[in-house]
Structure formats: C-alpha cells, structure tokens
Design a protein around this motif. Structure first.
Motif, PDB file in Angstrom:
ATOM      1  N   LYS A 184       0.855  -1.199   0.000  1.00  0.00           N
ATOM      2  CA  LYS A 184       0.000   0.000   0.000  1.00  0.00           C
ATOM      3  C   LYS A 184       0.891   1.249   0.000  1.00  0.00           C
ATOM      4  N   GLY A 220      -3.067  -3.451  10.404  1.00  0.00           N
ATOM      5  CA  GLY A 220      -3.796  -3.195   9.153  1.00  0.00           C
ATOM      6  C   GLY A 220      -4.532  -1.875   9.069  1.00  0.00           C
ATOM      7  N   ASP A 221      -4.386  -1.018  10.103  1.00  0.00           N
ATOM      8  CA  ASP A 221      -5.139   0.253  10.159  1.00  0.00           C
ATOM      9  C   ASP A 221      -5.164   1.044   8.859  1.00  0.00           C
ATOM     10  N   GLN A 222      -4.017   1.092   8.186  1.00  0.00           N
ATOM     11  CA  GLN A 222      -3.898   1.981   7.036  1.00  0.00           C
ATOM     12  C   GLN A 222      -3.898   1.229   5.705  1.00  0.00           C
ATOM     13  N   LEU A 223      -4.381  -0.012   5.720  1.00  0.00           N
ATOM     14  CA  LEU A 223      -4.308  -0.820   4.492  1.00  0.00           C
ATOM     15  C   LEU A 223      -5.636  -0.899   3.739  1.00  0.00           C
ATOM     16  N   GLY A 253      -6.947  -4.489   5.266  1.00  0.00           N
ATOM     17  CA  GLY A 253      -6.686  -4.162   6.671  1.00  0.00           C
ATOM     18  C   GLY A 253      -7.315  -5.177   7.613  1.00  0.00           C
ATOM     19  N   ASN A 262      -5.252  -7.735  10.010  1.00  0.00           N
ATOM     20  CA  ASN A 262      -5.513  -7.735  11.454  1.00  0.00           C
ATOM     21  C   ASN A 262      -5.988  -9.106  11.936  1.00  0.00           C
ATOM     22  N   ASN A 314      -7.784   4.869  14.052  1.00  0.00           N
ATOM     23  CA  ASN A 314      -8.655   5.378  12.985  1.00  0.00           C
ATOM     24  C   ASN A 314      -9.812   6.212  13.543  1.00  0.00           C
TER      25      ASN A 314
END
Length: 427
Positions: free
Chosen positions: A48, A153-156, A161, A165, A187
């Motif tokens: 990403k 995975g917050d920003q995927l 994400g 996770n 987030n």
C-alpha cells in the motif's frame, strides 16, 4: 582550514558547513514537503502506498485530536510501534500539535517501559496493540492518561486491513489479551480529529522535538534532549553528505530508501524518515527486519537507492538464498551504523551489490550522525570516516588535554549543531 584538516577528504561538492536556520522547526520542514511533494508516494507498506498529501491530512487530523485531549505545548507523547505507516503520521501529528515525541522500543519489558514513561512524564501514548499487554501491566504507575491503539492493518484499507488484522490476531497470535479501558482506536482518533481544527503552535528552533532514550549501557536509560534545530541540522548534514551519489539518480526516478531499521531508533528516525521528507523521497517501511524472506520479497518489488542498516542485517541478507531475487543495481549508498560493520560482511556486500558499505558513527546524543566515510568510497575502510559538515571532533585524554600522538587512546569529543541540549532532567 587547519582546525578541520579532514575537509581535504570531502568529496567534491560537499560543503564545509550547513545552515540549520533555514527552517524554524521540523514542522516547517514537513509542511514544505507536504506542499512541494503532495502527489508523490511518501511511504510504501505491505503493497500500500501513502502519499505526502495523505500523510499531511492524516497527521493534521491526528494532531487536532491530540490537542483536543487538553495537552499543553511541550507535553510528551510516547510512540511504541514497529515500522508501520501510523508511525510517521503520529510523529508529524505530535510535532505539529506542539508536543514532544518520546520514542519507545516496542520490545521493552514492563519495567523498562514504566521507567521511560515516568522519566519522560508522558501524558499520552500511541501504541500498537501487539504490545498493549506490556502497557497494561505498568500504566497505573505512570503519568499516562490517554492511550491510542493502532493495529497492523489500520492503514491498508477496509478489506486488506481487516484480513491483515485477522491474521496478526488469530493466526499468528501476535496480540496477547489486554485490557486498557478508555483506549481509543487510531482510525477513530483520526476521524474525531477531522471534525476538529488544528491550532497553529509557535514552534521555535530551541523547542524540544524529541526525547531519545539511550540504551542505558552506562546505568539507567537517559533521555537525550534533541531540539528541532538539532534534527534539522542532522537532516541537512546527511543530505549534503549523500548528495555526491544521490545526485546520480536518473531523472524521473524518485529517491527511495529502505527503512528496515526501527523508526524508534534515532538512525532511522533522522536518516530515513526526516531525510526522505526533506528530499521528497519514498520510504519502504519494513515492519520486521528479522523476517529476511519477507524483507527480500518486499524489496524485489521496488527500485531503491539508499539502504541504512546494521551489520547483522547486511550479513543476514547477503548470505540469504533469495538475495538475488532483488535488483540491487540502483543502490547508491549502503550506510552502516548502530554497531561496527565487520570487514568480511562489507566485502561480501560489495561483491554482491557493487555498492560499498559506507560506515558512519554517531549516537542518540548527536541526532545521530557525527562522522561518516565519503559516500563516493569504492571500498570498505573499517574506520568511522571523517566529521560531517559543521562538525568538529577531537580526542581528549583523562585530564581533558588533547591527544596529539598517533595511536594514543583518547575520548572522542564532538561539537556541532546536531549535538543534544543535554539529558532530560539530568543536568
């Protein structure tokens, strides 16, 4: 010239000094990058890409959220994460909000974490959930009032994400059970901040940017107080030092660095993250450098020019069977630091990549770079090189007199704009 005889060894085009006053703060340096390079990729993580514009808006929102917690200018906010995109966003947010970054090693024991949180007086912490159980066991004894929880995975994006996770939590079982009542998810914090407004803070060169805790090899771990101007100076020094080879990147290629060193370490903080900001570079974030197959798999997807690393990583990669799945031909500078680079490792690295390991020397107290070998070197020297622009060094004996005889031992004294203001609350 006589007081700095090493200037004669500088490659052509490297200045004797740099001007750290061209930015009043790291925030000004980042703001410039956000506007100048907005459409470029700032970070690449697990497939990403995050652009400078996205980093700008995410950190702006998160900074507004942090200000909304009621923290005052100069308050300390700790970060305890591996190399994930939330790290640079959080650093930018803390600094933009007028606070001080406290970098924390995610592998700390509860005792070590408690010491650092108490010593720094951190009122908030941004932590990846993998280490939340460590925080849970000591938070009651610290001044921390606010916890923001991140996940791998917050920003995927939603689908990827959620998948990442799920794997991290349930398949690899990398998140021990924890309870941190009142903790807010990263987030959610950003979403909340989007609805707020970031108040501009007047940040000066002599304001503290970060507390960088030293290894504690000499007793208890101490916080090196690094000012905005210290880090700015070291970024500009590093840029000037690398220019003779980085200038050779073909037009149209974005300067790209591999960030396999942990961002909580001052080497990666300055020489990867902040230097890339200054040059509009792309940073490839490697969350776990010990997983060599994953590192090589990630690198096989990129064109990259700069690789700061430690001896163990150079050694592990060069001896790995998958080494040749990566295109090393664009590599312009392999920076060795953090520990001594071994001659045999450097020899193998040069044979396999065609790019000599350029060893430098520095410490948390010097933001970190103090000396380095010329990046134009075609062989490994086994030395720490020469002082970088604007830096002076001398050797002192036990009585504080300068050592003048070759081969006589002494203690290195370093002077320069990158030297810390002192140790936190330890005059």
């Amino acid at each position: 010239m006589t007081d700095r005889p090493w200037l004669a060894s500088y490659p052509q085009g490297v200045p004797a000094d740099i001007d750290p006053s061209q930015y009043p703060s790291l925030v000004a340096l980042m703001d410039e990058a956000f506007s100048k390079y907005s459409d470029r990729v700032a970070y690449s993580f697990m497939g990403k890409d995050v652009t400078y514009a996205q980093t700008d808006s995410l950190s702006n929102a998160f900074a507004a959220y942090l200000q909304g917690l009621g923290l005052a200018k100069g308050d300390r906010v700790a970060i305890m994460m591996p190399n994930v995109p939330q790290y640079p966003v959080t650093v930018a947010a803390i600094l933009r909000a007028g606070f001080v970054v406290v970098n924390v090693n995610p592998l700390y024991t509860p005792r070590e974490l408690e010491h650092q949180l108490k010593d720094s007086g951190a009122k908030a912490i941004v932590i990846i959930e993998n280490f939340a159980a460590t925080l849970q066991s000591c938070i009651a004894n610290t001044p921390v009032k606010h916890v923001v929880l991140c996940a791998m995975g917050d920003q995927l994006g939603l689908l990827k994400g959620a998948l990442v996770n799920y794997v991290v939590r349930n398949v690899k079982k990398m998140v021990p059970t924890f309870e941190l009542p009142g903790a807010v998810r990263f987030n959610d914090a950003v979403a909340q901040g989007t609805r707020g407004t970031l108040r501009k803070t007047d940040i000066r060169p002599d304001d503290i940017a970060l507390l960088q805790y030293t290894g504690g090899t000499t007793g208890v771990s101490k916080g090196a107080v690094l000012l905005h101007r210290n880090i700015i100076a070291n970024v500009l020094q590093s840029e000037a030092w690398n220019n003779p080879v980085m200038n050779k990147i073909p037009a149209g290629q974005q300067p790209t660095s591999v960030c396999a060193l942990p961002l909580y370490h001052i080497f990666a903080f300055t020489v990867n993250m902040m230097l890339s900001m200054r040059t509009g570079g792309k940073t490839i974030l490697i969350p776990n450098p010990r997983d060599l197959p994953a590192v090589l798999k990630e690198l096989s997807k990129h064109t990259f020019h700069s690789f700061p690393a430690v001896n163990t990583l150079f050694n592990g990669l060069a001896n790995h069977p998958d080494f040749n799945t990566v295109n090393w031909k664009n590599l312009k500078v392999s920076l060795g630091g953090g520990m001594a680079v071994q001659g045999a490792v450097a020899k193998l690295w040069l044979e396999k990549t065609g790019c000599a390991v350029c060893e430098g020397y520095g410490l948390s107290e010097t933001s970190p770079s103090a000396s380095c070998n010329p990046v134009t070197s075609t062989e490994f020297t086994g030395t720490i090189g020469v002082p970088i622009p604007g830096t002076s060094m001398k050797l002192l004996d036990d009585d504080g007199h300068e050592v003048t005889t070759l081969g006589q031992p002494g203690e290195i004294a370093i002077k320069g704009p990158q030297v810390m203001a002192g140790y936190w609350q330890r005059p």
